[in-house]
Design a protein around this motif. Structure first.
Motif, PDB file in Angstrom:
ATOM      1  N   ALA A  86       0.847  -1.207   0.000  1.00  0.00           N
ATOM      2  CA  ALA A  86       0.000   0.000   0.000  1.00  0.00           C
ATOM      3  C   ALA A  86       0.880   1.255   0.000  1.00  0.00           C
ATOM      4  CB  ALA A  86      -0.896  -0.013   1.227  1.00  0.00           C
ATOM      5  N   PRO A  87       0.352   2.366  -0.516  1.00  0.00           N
ATOM      6  CA  PRO A  87      -0.958   2.531  -1.120  1.00  0.00           C
ATOM      7  C   PRO A  87      -0.991   2.020  -2.556  1.00  0.00           C
ATOM      8  CG  PRO A  87       0.227   4.625  -1.207  1.00  0.00           C
ATOM      9  CD  PRO A  87       1.105   3.664  -0.469  1.00  0.00           C
ATOM     10  N   ALA A  88      -2.157   1.499  -2.962  1.00  0.00           N
ATOM     11  CA  ALA A  88      -2.289   1.012  -4.335  1.00  0.00           C
ATOM     12  C   ALA A  88      -2.214   2.201  -5.288  1.00  0.00           C
ATOM     13  CB  ALA A  88      -3.629   0.313  -4.495  1.00  0.00           C
ATOM     14  N   MET A  89      -1.489   2.034  -6.378  1.00  0.00           N
ATOM     15  CA  MET A  89      -1.363   3.106  -7.369  1.00  0.00           C
ATOM     16  C   MET A  89      -2.211   2.838  -8.607  1.00  0.00           C
ATOM     17  SD  MET A  89       0.526   5.359  -6.054  1.00  0.00           S
ATOM     18  CE  MET A  89       1.685   5.541  -4.683  1.00  0.00           C
ATOM     19  N   LEU A  90      -2.904   1.695  -8.580  1.00  0.00           N
ATOM     20  CA  LEU A  90      -3.828   1.337  -9.663  1.00  0.00           C
ATOM     21  C   LEU A  90      -5.123   0.840  -9.033  1.00  0.00           C
ATOM     22  CD1 LEU A  90      -1.506  -0.720 -12.067  1.00  0.00           C
ATOM     23  CD2 LEU A  90      -2.613   1.464 -12.607  1.00  0.00           C
ATOM     24  N   PRO A  91      -6.276   1.108  -9.668  1.00  0.00           N
ATOM     25  CA  PRO A  91      -7.532   0.559  -9.144  1.00  0.00           C
ATOM     26  C   PRO A  91      -7.548  -0.963  -9.277  1.00  0.00           C
ATOM     27  CG  PRO A  91      -7.922   2.172 -10.927  1.00  0.00           C
ATOM     28  CD  PRO A  91      -6.456   1.931 -10.880  1.00  0.00           C
ATOM     29  N   ALA A  92      -8.335  -1.620  -8.422  1.00  0.00           N
ATOM     30  CA  ALA A  92      -8.416  -3.089  -8.479  1.00  0.00           C
ATOM     31  C   ALA A  92      -9.130  -3.549  -9.745  1.00  0.00           C
ATOM     32  CB  ALA A  92      -9.151  -3.598  -7.245  1.00  0.00           C
ATOM     33  N   ASP A  93     -10.110  -2.779 -10.198  1.00  0.00           N
ATOM     34  CA  ASP A  93     -10.865  -3.161 -11.393  1.00  0.00           C
ATOM     35  C   ASP A  93      -9.953  -3.080 -12.637  1.00  0.00           C
ATOM     36  OD1 ASP A  93     -13.324  -3.536 -13.025  1.00  0.00           O
ATOM     37  OD2 ASP A  93     -12.725  -1.555 -13.746  1.00  0.00           O
ATOM     38  N   PRO A  94      -9.835  -4.185 -13.408  1.00  0.00           N
ATOM     39  CA  PRO A  94      -8.877  -4.218 -14.525  1.00  0.00           C
ATOM     40  C   PRO A  94      -9.104  -3.122 -15.562  1.00  0.00           C
ATOM     41  CG  PRO A  94      -9.712  -6.427 -14.080  1.00  0.00           C
ATOM     42  CD  PRO A  94     -10.503  -5.492 -13.226  1.00  0.00           C
ATOM     43  N   LYS A  95     -10.363  -2.830 -15.874  1.00  0.00           N
ATOM     44  CA  LYS A  95     -10.601  -1.814 -16.905  1.00  0.00           C
ATOM     45  C   LYS A  95     -10.260  -0.412 -16.383  1.00  0.00           C
ATOM     46  CE  LYS A  95     -13.613  -0.744 -20.687  1.00  0.00           C
ATOM     47  NZ  LYS A  95     -15.005  -0.600 -21.044  1.00  0.00           N
ATOM     48  N   ALA A  96     -10.585  -0.174 -15.123  1.00  0.00           N
ATOM     49  CA  ALA A  96     -10.224   1.121 -14.522  1.00  0.00           C
ATOM     50  C   ALA A  96      -8.697   1.239 -14.447  1.00  0.00           C
ATOM     51  CB  ALA A  96     -10.851   1.240 -13.136  1.00  0.00           C
ATOM     52  N   ALA A 103      -7.356   2.216 -17.775  1.00  0.00           N
ATOM     53  CA  ALA A 103      -7.564   3.645 -18.048  1.00  0.00           C
ATOM     54  C   ALA A 103      -6.468   4.485 -17.382  1.00  0.00           C
ATOM     55  CB  ALA A 103      -8.949   4.073 -17.558  1.00  0.00           C
ATOM     56  N   VAL A 104      -6.079   4.089 -16.178  1.00  0.00           N
ATOM     57  CA  VAL A 104      -4.985   4.810 -15.491  1.00  0.00           C
ATOM     58  C   VAL A 104      -3.675   4.619 -16.260  1.00  0.00           C
ATOM     59  CG1 VAL A 104      -3.581   4.844 -13.385  1.00  0.00           C
ATOM     60  CG2 VAL A 104      -6.074   4.790 -13.214  1.00  0.00           C
ATOM     61  N   LYS A 105      -3.451   3.386 -16.741  1.00  0.00           N
ATOM     62  CA  LYS A 105      -2.209   3.118 -17.491  1.00  0.00           C
ATOM     63  C   LYS A 105      -2.201   3.861 -18.826  1.00  0.00           C
ATOM     64  CE  LYS A 105      -2.123  -1.445 -16.026  1.00  0.00           C
ATOM     65  NZ  LYS A 105      -1.828  -2.849 -16.241  1.00  0.00           N
ATOM     66  N   GLN A 106      -3.386   4.058 -19.398  1.00  0.00           N
ATOM     67  CA  GLN A 106      -3.470   4.842 -20.639  1.00  0.00           C
ATOM     68  C   GLN A 106      -3.004   6.287 -20.387  1.00  0.00           C
ATOM     69  OE1 GLN A 106      -5.195   4.372 -24.351  1.00  0.00           O
ATOM     70  NE2 GLN A 106      -3.298   5.438 -23.878  1.00  0.00           N
ATOM     71  N   ILE A 107      -3.399   6.826 -19.248  1.00  0.00           N
ATOM     72  CA  ILE A 107      -2.978   8.189 -18.912  1.00  0.00           C
ATOM     73  C   ILE A 107      -1.476   8.212 -18.596  1.00  0.00           C
ATOM     74  CG2 ILE A 107      -3.312  10.122 -17.311  1.00  0.00           C
ATOM     75  CD1 ILE A 107      -6.252   9.065 -16.993  1.00  0.00           C
ATOM     76  N   GLU A 108      -0.995   7.143 -17.955  1.00  0.00           N
ATOM     77  CA  GLU A 108       0.463   7.044 -17.729  1.00  0.00           C
ATOM     78  C   GLU A 108       1.185   7.091 -19.080  1.00  0.00           C
ATOM     79  OE1 GLU A 108       1.927   3.202 -16.633  1.00  0.00           O
ATOM     80  OE2 GLU A 108       3.834   3.977 -15.878  1.00  0.00           O
ATOM     81  N   ALA A 109       0.645   6.351 -20.078  1.00  0.00           N
ATOM     82  CA  ALA A 109       1.283   6.334 -21.408  1.00  0.00           C
ATOM     83  C   ALA A 109       1.273   7.727 -22.034  1.00  0.00           C
ATOM     84  CB  ALA A 109       0.560   5.333 -22.317  1.00  0.00           C
ATOM     85  N   LEU A 110       0.194   8.469 -21.796  1.00  0.00           N
ATOM     86  CA  LEU A 110       0.109   9.843 -22.314  1.00  0.00           C
ATOM     87  C   LEU A 110       1.202  10.706 -21.673  1.00  0.00           C
ATOM     88  CD1 LEU A 110      -1.667  11.776 -24.043  1.00  0.00           C
ATOM     89  CD2 LEU A 110      -3.056  12.164 -21.993  1.00  0.00           C
ATOM     90  N   ALA A 111       1.329  10.602 -20.356  1.00  0.00           N
ATOM     91  CA  ALA A 111       2.356  11.387 -19.656  1.00  0.00           C
ATOM     92  C   ALA A 111       3.758  10.948 -20.078  1.00  0.00           C
ATOM     93  CB  ALA A 111       2.182  11.229 -18.145  1.00  0.00           C
ATOM     94  N   ASP A 112       3.956   9.640 -20.234  1.00  0.00           N
ATOM     95  CA  ASP A 112       5.263   9.147 -20.702  1.00  0.00           C
ATOM     96  C   ASP A 112       5.573   9.700 -22.090  1.00  0.00           C
ATOM     97  OD1 ASP A 112       5.471   7.707 -18.380  1.00  0.00           O
ATOM     98  OD2 ASP A 112       5.357   5.721 -19.307  1.00  0.00           O
ATOM     99  N   GLY A 113       4.530   9.826 -22.924  1.00  0.00           N
ATOM    100  CA  GLY A 113       4.717  10.382 -24.266  1.00  0.00           C
ATOM    101  C   GLY A 113       5.154  11.842 -24.216  1.00  0.00           C
TER     102      GLY A 113
END
Ligand SMILES: N[C@@H](CCC(=O)N[C@@H](CS)C(=O)NCC(=O)O)C(=O)O
Length: 202
Positions: free
Chosen positions: A76-86, A89-99
């Motif tokens: 903890a603390p979790a940095m990703l939601p437990a729900d796979p689709k949610a 979506a967080v990882k998609q935003i990470e990819a945007l920031a990485d870009g």
């Protein structure tokens, strides 16, 4: 575990912050990937930082993969939601920031070339990527898809991208007309993990 990186890399900063926020102990191995003599390739054949070496001797590289590995430790603390689709979506935003980080890094490398060899077209292309992506981040906050005061992989990655823009003075007017992103950055920059990972001034 060992984190191989340089203090100026925003990708490395993202991983350092995840480890600090979770209180996971790590040894920082300082390697400069752009120096002629560097040892990065022994950890990552691509020669890029960050790379992570676990206590079991596994090697992980590419910051989204390392971030996911760290999350799998279940600390903890979790940095990703437990729900796979949610979580996706967080990882998609990470990819945007990485870009944004990638585009800023490409601009910095381009500007480091002798003036006569620099391409204005290339610099413009990268500036447009950064601008469009920052606009998308602002919109995501406005739409409630990112909570600017929450701490997760998306907000950490965005703040690291903005920190790098500030540090390298890429797109210096990024904050104009993006008040929600400014608030996100100001909120996260106050955290100890961000203060401890600020890139060196010189
Ligand atoms: N996609 C990679 C990008 C990492 C990256 O580009 N790191 C830069 C430093 S900021 C690097 O090591 N560059 C060395 C090179 O390209 O040879 C990640 O997310 O880890």
């Amino acid at each position: 575990m060992k984190l191989i990186g340089s203090y100026t890399s925003p990708f490395v900063r993202k991983i350092s912050i995840l480890l600090l926020e979770k209180g996971i102990e790590f040894e920082f191995v300082n390697e400069q990937p752009y120096n002629a003599e560097n040892g990065v390739a022994q950890y990552n054949p691509l020669g890029k930082v960050p790379a992570l070496v676990t206590d079991e001797g596994d090697y992980w590289f590419d910051s989204p993969i390392i971030a996911e590995y760290i999350e799998l430790l279940g600390v903890a603390p979790a940095m990703l939601p437990a729900d796979p689709k949610a979580a996706l979506a967080v990882k998609q935003i990470e990819a945007l920031a990485d870009g944004i980080m990638d585009a800023a890094l490409t601009s910095v490398r381009e500007q480091a070339r002798p003036a006569a060899q620099q391409s204005e077209d290339e610099l413009l292309r990268q500036r447009e990527k950064i601008s469009r992506s920052l606009d998308r981040c602002e919109q995501l906050i406005r739409d409630g898809k990112i909570q600017s005061d929450s701490l997760n992989l998306a907000t950490i990655a965005i703040a690291c991208a903005i920190g790098y823009l500030n540090f390298r003075r890429v797109s210096p007017g990024w904050c104009v007309d993006r008040p929600l992103l400014v608030k996100l950055a100001e909120t996260l920059f106050q955290r100890e993990s961000f203060a401890r990972t600020e890139p060196p001034k010189a």
